[in-house]
Design a protein around this motif. Structure first.
Motif, PDB file in Angstrom:
ATOM      1  N   TYR A 295       0.839  -1.199   0.000  1.00 31.81           N
ATOM      2  CA  TYR A 295       0.000   0.000   0.000  1.00 31.81           C
ATOM      3  C   TYR A 295       0.875   1.250   0.000  1.00 31.81           C
ATOM      4  CZ  TYR A 295      -3.851   3.143   0.885  1.00 31.81           C
ATOM      5  OH  TYR A 295      -4.791   4.140   0.771  1.00 31.81           O
ATOM      6  N   ASP A 296       0.643   2.104  -0.974  1.00 32.27           N
ATOM      7  CA  ASP A 296       1.370   3.360  -1.117  1.00 32.27           C
ATOM      8  C   ASP A 296       0.463   4.491  -0.644  1.00 32.27           C
ATOM      9  OD1 ASP A 296       2.775   5.593  -1.839  1.00 32.27           O
ATOM     10  OD2 ASP A 296       3.278   4.907  -3.841  1.00 32.27           O
ATOM     11  N   THR A 297       0.812   5.098   0.493  1.00 35.56           N
ATOM     12  CA  THR A 297      -0.046   6.143   1.066  1.00 35.56           C
ATOM     13  C   THR A 297      -0.086   7.390   0.196  1.00 35.56           C
ATOM     14  OG1 THR A 297       1.853   6.885   2.385  1.00 35.56           O
ATOM     15  CG2 THR A 297       0.314   5.351   3.433  1.00 35.56           C
ATOM     16  N   THR A 298       0.995   7.662  -0.546  1.00 38.39           N
ATOM     17  CA  THR A 298       1.015   8.868  -1.383  1.00 38.39           C
ATOM     18  C   THR A 298       0.069   8.745  -2.565  1.00 38.39           C
ATOM     19  OG1 THR A 298       2.898   8.039  -2.666  1.00 38.39           O
ATOM     20  CG2 THR A 298       3.384   9.369  -0.716  1.00 38.39           C
ATOM     21  N   ARG A 299      -0.116   7.517  -3.065  1.00 36.16           N
ATOM     22  CA  ARG A 299      -1.000   7.299  -4.213  1.00 36.16           C
ATOM     23  C   ARG A 299      -2.309   6.624  -3.825  1.00 36.16           C
ATOM     24  NH1 ARG A 299       3.000   4.434  -8.453  1.00 36.16           N
ATOM     25  NH2 ARG A 299       3.883   3.556  -6.533  1.00 36.16           N
ATOM     26  N   SER A 300      -2.452   6.294  -2.554  1.00 36.68           N
ATOM     27  CA  SER A 300      -3.674   5.672  -2.033  1.00 36.68           C
ATOM     28  C   SER A 300      -4.080   4.437  -2.845  1.00 36.68           C
ATOM     29  CB  SER A 300      -4.824   6.690  -2.014  1.00 36.68           C
ATOM     30  OG  SER A 300      -4.502   7.778  -1.198  1.00 36.68           O
TER      31      SER A 300
END
Length: 794
Positions: free
Chosen positions: A354-359
């Motif tokens: 999971y990439d928080t910057t790209r959700s």
């Protein structure tokens, strides 16, 4: 009073000046002669070198990087040459006077007289004759090449590049030309103007012989190109961490940056990169060079192509299924790997975090080879196999698990759901239910007699291939974290017990998968690999075959019992399901409660298996769940591991999360391979293909013929279903009324759209493959223009 005549003083001012000038000339000549003499004797080599640098230069010749392809030949990653186009607006030939047969001023006047002129088809003689008739004399046009070709060039640029219209290009080119030709102050960068970046070769070739770019004989074109290479990934981010990123020019120059790369791009760079050329050139004039035949020249050679073992369709499907599972359970990250049992080929390797910057979930890291985890219950198979191999344990031996809670040595061990379990269980039942107590008691009783026995247990685990790297042809695989009595933190009556059911050891997911693949492969341990061939100009220059690491890790008897244990997990144990695949696969679940360890890695208070003193580390509320196995259970074709880290759902288990993911992957692999369906499964267990095939009767008949399956046609219709009865196949015509919703399940998208469009139904499609469900049931009344949701799956 008479004046006396002037007497000469003996000094002549003019003579003095002449003498001084002569002396100056003598000194200047002497200085020049001294300087020449000095240059010849002392500095000639220096200036020869300077002159040589101006006249001669070594030029690097770029090469195309090799292409990475799937096993079926699909391009996964490649490079394409692109060019940055610049204009030299000071090129001398732009000011050259010449007559242009397509001169606009003449054509405009002719058109004004009502004559229809096609400038593209006009030729010089024809225009001259026409002009002579029109004006009474031969028209002579003497404009510069730039002025003559401006309008035509602007038109070509507008059509080819499309960034501006014709009039805008005319204004822009005129502005650049005037600034370059001006005798007054010039703006910065006036000589070389960037026309466009990232232009492909086809576009460059289209422009180079048109308008002002078409240089006169003996002149160099004002159109310059600097070649660069652009990475292309036809399937986007598919398997990005496995394939790796194509290094940029900066990363090529900086080895530290390039070493940070991963995947096949980095591991096989020596093949893919090719040989960069280097040639010596002599400068002939402005922008004119001659390549010299020099013994130090290095001929350029494009990179070789790398053929992988990956299957694009399988990789895409595995990534989609993994993403669905991660999303549904709001997990931190996960990995799923598919390996071909008999060869060690990696057919799919998906890694999503999971990439928080790209959700969203993206390939952030190759968890399959870069992350080590405590394996948990998936290691129980190795523990019991070691006991079978060295101590004669059998699946029918019994162990008292004391209701799921027991003190083993000095340690309290508990099972999931402890207090509800029976007490006297067989080894088969212990494995099916994944009993920590049962495995710990067994290993402790058989191996914790002395240090030699402990070492024998660990050495047997090593023989299974678990304490070494797999050797996969992908740089970056982490070594397993091992634990033995030689370590200072080893604790008698505690460490071995924890090791037996999957703690303190740490392995990558691929290392665990490779062990299970070895069991599925009748004990033959293979090296997993991702590249099967390297080609240059369609010629094979290196081929990689399956490599055997260990021809037999244990006895056939132990392998037979291990297989029996894993089949029981699917039939009766933690991986039991309610679908038609219960007979189809074998494997083992794993659920690990993640720990926060103290700095030395082992808690100081080893007597309690759940709680540690404050500051000494302890359990967290985070879990890791997994399932590793193979299918079909008889004559296995593929082995798969599915691992999900930190799913945010109540009471996460391997059976509840990782097993369904494994099954979806297995079912879609099964459904996507026609030959495999009828080859891999024993005849009594074949799934009726009527669940999968529904379409035009002629197509289905052809399919059955190719599969060499005898069939009969029960009813002639345009559409049909394949049904089975007593092992025989029938084409059952399916009459589709015009006024009712057709049954689309099992159809491919082409046939489904044909039926829907002929009835005026607007479909909304989700997924790919064959139709598995439709929002309006078959037989429902139809209305033209109505919408229908179709779910497709491979």
């Amino acid at each position: 009073m008479s004046k006396e005549p002037l007497k000469p003083t003996g000094k002549n001012p003019m003579a003095f000046g002449a003498n001084l000038y002569f002396l100056f000339l003598v000194l200047m000549v002497a200085f020049v002669m001294f300087r020449v003499w000095s240059l010849v004797l002392f500095e000639s080599e220096k200036y020869k070198e300077v002159l040589s640098r101006k006249l001669y230069s070594d030029t690097t010749v770029s090469v195309l990087r090799g292409t990475i392809m799937s096993e079926e030949g699909d391009i996964l990653a490649t490079t394409i040459p692109y060019y940055d186009l610049t204009l030299d607006m000071t090129a001398s030939y732009l000011n050259k006077k010449r007559k242009n047969p397509k001169d606009d001023s003449l054509i405009v006047r002719l058109k004004a007289a009502g004559l229809k002129i096609d400038a593209d088809k006009a030729n010089e003689n024809w225009l001259d004759k026409l002009a002579s008739k029109f004006s009474g004399k031969k028209e002579k046009i003497t404009k510069t090449i730039f002025q003559t070709e401006l309008e035509y060039t602007a038109e070509i640029l507008a059509k080819t590049l499309g960034e501006r219209n014709k009039e805008e290009y005319e204004k822009l080119l005129t502005k650049w030309y005037r600034e370059a030709q001006s005798k007054g102050p010039k703006p910065a960068g006036y000589r070389y103007r960037v026309l466009k970046k990232n232009v492909d070769y086809k576009t460059f070739e289209k422009l180079r012989n048109e308008g002002i770019f078409c240089a006169e004989k003996g002149h160099i074109s004002c159109l310059n190109k600097s070649e660069r290479y652009k990475p292309v990934y036809p399937y986007g981010n598919l398997a990005m961490r496995t394939i790796g990123k194509i290094p940029t020019e900066e990363e090529h120059k900086d080895k530290k940056l390039f070493n940070a790369q991963t995947g096949i791009q980095y591991s096989y760079n020596s093949y893919l990169a090719g040989i960069t050329g280097k040639v010596k050139r002599k400068r002939l004039g402005k922008n004119a060079y001659l390549t010299l035949d020099d013994e130090n020249n290095i001929l350029p050679q494009n990179g070789s192509d790398v053929i992988t073992t990956l299957d694009v369709n399988m990789q895409d499907m595995v990534e989609n299924e993994l993403r669905k599972t991660l999303t549904n359970h709001r997990a931190e990250f996960g990995t799923a790997v598919v390996m071909e049992v008999a060869t060690g080929k990696i057919k799919a390797m998906a890694n999503l975090g999971y990439d928080t910057t790209r959700s969203g979930y993206f390939e952030l890291e190759n968890y399959a080879i870069r992350r080590r985890f405590e394996p948990g219950s998936t290691l129980k198979l190795a523990s019991l196999m070691a006991a079978m191999e060295k101590e004669g344990l059998t699946p029918s031996d019994r162990v008292d698990i004391e209701g799921g809670t027991a003190r083993v040595g000095e340690m309290l061990v508990r099972d999931a759901g402890h207090g509800k379990a029976e007490s006297n269980l067989t080894i088969q039942q212990i494995f099916e239910r994944s009993s920590n107590v049962g495995v710990a008691k067994t290993v402790y009783r058989l191996f914790e007699q002395n240090q030699n026995k402990v070492s024998e247990y660990l050495e047997t685990i090593r023989t299974f291939g678990l304490l070494n790297t797999t050797g996969i042809d992908l740089k970056g695989e982490r070594e397993p974290k091992t634990f033995s009595p030689k370590d200072k933190s080893w604790t008698r009556n505690y460490s071995l017990i924890k090791l037996s059911f999957g703690y303190f050891f740490e392995f990558t997911p691929l290392q665990i998968l490779n062990f299970y693949n070895t069991v599925a492969n009748n004990g033959k341990q293979l090296k997993p690999y991702l590249v099967s061939e390297v080609r240059y100009l369609d010629q094979t220059i290196e081929k990689f075959e399956p490599k055997v690491i260990n021809p037999k890790i244990c006895s056939d008897k132990t392998l037979k019992w291990a297989h029996q244990l894993m089949v029981g997990v699917a039939l009766n144990g933690t991986a039991k399901g309610r679908d038609s695949l219960e007979f189809f696969y074998a494997g083992k679940t794993g659920t690990v409660q993640l720990l926060n360890y103290p700095k030395d890695g082992i808690p100081n208070n080893p007597t309690n298996s759940y709680l540690f003193p404050d500051g000494q580390g302890g359990w967290t509320n985070r879990h890791q769940v997994s399932f590793v196995g193979y299918f079909p259970k008889d004559n296995p074709t593929y082995s798969i591991i599915t691992l999900i880290n930190y799913p945010k759902t109540p009471e996460p288990t391997g059976g509840g999360i990782a097993v369904p993911l494994f099954k979806e992957i297995a079912k879609k692999i099964y459904a996507g391979s026609l030959n495999y369906q009828f080859r891999a499964l024993p005849a009594p267990n074949r799934v009726a293909i009527s669940n999968l095939y529904h379409g035009q009767q002629a197509d289905l008949a052809l399919l059955l013929k190719k599969l060499k399956l005898p069939y009969r046609i029960q009813r002639e219709e345009e559409f049909a279903k394949v049904v089975t009865n007593a092992g025989k196949y029938y084409l059952q015509g399916n009459r589709v009324p015009e006024s009712a919703m057709p049954d689309l399940t099992g159809m491919n998208l082409r046939d489904a759209l044909y039926l829907l469009e002929s009835r005026g139904i607007r479909p909304k499609i989700n997924g790919k493959g064959r139709v598995i469900s439709q929002s309006i049931g078959a037989g429902s009344p139809l209305k033209r223009g109505m919408s229908l949701q179709l779910e497709l799956s491979l």
